[in-house]
Design a protein around this motif. Structure first.
Motif, PDB file in Angstrom:
ATOM      1  N   UNK A 269       0.884  -1.024   0.010  1.00  0.00           N
ATOM      2  CA  UNK A 269       0.080   0.322   0.179  1.00  0.00           C
ATOM      3  C   UNK A 269       1.163   1.036  -0.041  1.00  0.00           C
ATOM      4  N   UNK A 270       0.128   2.308   0.296  1.00  0.00           N
ATOM      5  CA  UNK A 270       0.660   3.765  -0.274  1.00  0.00           C
ATOM      6  C   UNK A 270       2.163   3.949   0.825  1.00  0.00           C
ATOM      7  N   UNK A 271       1.586   3.327   2.565  1.00  0.00           N
ATOM      8  CA  UNK A 271       2.177   3.542   3.426  1.00  0.00           C
ATOM      9  C   UNK A 271       2.966   2.227   3.577  1.00  0.00           C
ATOM     10  N   UNK A 272       3.081   1.345   2.824  1.00  0.00           N
ATOM     11  CA  UNK A 272       3.794   0.318   3.171  1.00  0.00           C
ATOM     12  C   UNK A 272       3.031  -0.339   4.306  1.00  0.00           C
ATOM     13  N   UNK A 273       1.895  -0.406   4.705  1.00  0.00           N
ATOM     14  CA  UNK A 273       1.602  -1.207   5.682  1.00  0.00           C
ATOM     15  C   UNK A 273       0.697  -2.126   6.037  1.00  0.00           C
ATOM     16  N   UNK A 274       0.585  -2.047   4.298  1.00  0.00           N
ATOM     17  CA  UNK A 274      -0.542  -3.838   3.906  1.00  0.00           C
ATOM     18  C   UNK A 274       0.006  -3.426   2.881  1.00  0.00           C
ATOM     19  N   UNK A 275       0.108  -5.002   2.383  1.00  0.00           N
ATOM     20  CA  UNK A 275       0.834  -5.735   1.384  1.00  0.00           C
ATOM     21  C   UNK A 275      -0.723  -6.522   0.538  1.00  0.00           C
ATOM     22  N   UNK A 276      -1.889  -6.457  -0.165  1.00  0.00           N
ATOM     23  CA  UNK A 276      -2.204  -6.877  -0.941  1.00  0.00           C
ATOM     24  C   UNK A 276      -2.100  -7.471  -2.013  1.00  0.00           C
ATOM     25  N   UNK A 277      -2.273  -8.739  -2.388  1.00  0.00           N
ATOM     26  CA  UNK A 277      -1.896  -9.879  -3.084  1.00  0.00           C
ATOM     27  C   UNK A 277      -2.790  -9.698  -3.920  1.00  0.00           C
ATOM     28  N   UNK A 278      -2.759 -10.131  -5.633  1.00  0.00           N
ATOM     29  CA  UNK A 278      -4.278  -9.885  -5.699  1.00  0.00           C
ATOM     30  C   UNK A 278      -4.243 -11.567  -6.290  1.00  0.00           C
ATOM     31  N   UNK A 279      -5.193 -11.628  -6.220  1.00  0.00           N
ATOM     32  CA  UNK A 279      -6.188 -13.391  -6.171  1.00  0.00           C
ATOM     33  C   UNK A 279      -7.713 -13.139  -6.521  1.00  0.00           C
ATOM     34  N   UNK A 280      -8.568 -14.472  -6.527  1.00  0.00           N
ATOM     35  CA  UNK A 280      -9.624 -14.269  -7.211  1.00  0.00           C
ATOM     36  C   UNK A 280     -10.881 -13.211  -6.458  1.00  0.00           C
TER      37      UNK A 280
END
Length: 68
Positions: free
Chosen positions: A40-51
């Motif tokens: 995320x923009x502040x590197x506090x979330x990592x949203x991996x792609x998936x269905x």
């Protein structure tokens, strides 16, 4: 993105695997580099792609990605 070169094996210090601390650091760096584009923009979330997101929702999934 190509992986950085790993150090040569050291079978004296690590007779079973040949891996030393430098190997584990290089492996961790490679894993972090692989998910950096999904941070995320502040590197506090990592949203991996998936269905689809889990039942907990995409924000919880992003926090889980960061924690792991």
């Amino acid at each position: 993105m190509p992986l950085p070169p790993f150090p040569p094996e050291d079978r004296v210090r690590s007779p079973y695997t040949g891996w030393t601390r430098a190997h584990w650091e290089a492996a961790a760096d490679a894993l972090l580099a692989a998910v950096a584009p999904h941070a995320g923009p502040e590197h506090a979330l990592i949203s991996l792609p998936g269905p689809r997101p889990s039942r907990s929702g995409p924000r919880s999934d992003g926090l889980e990605g960061y924690a792991r």
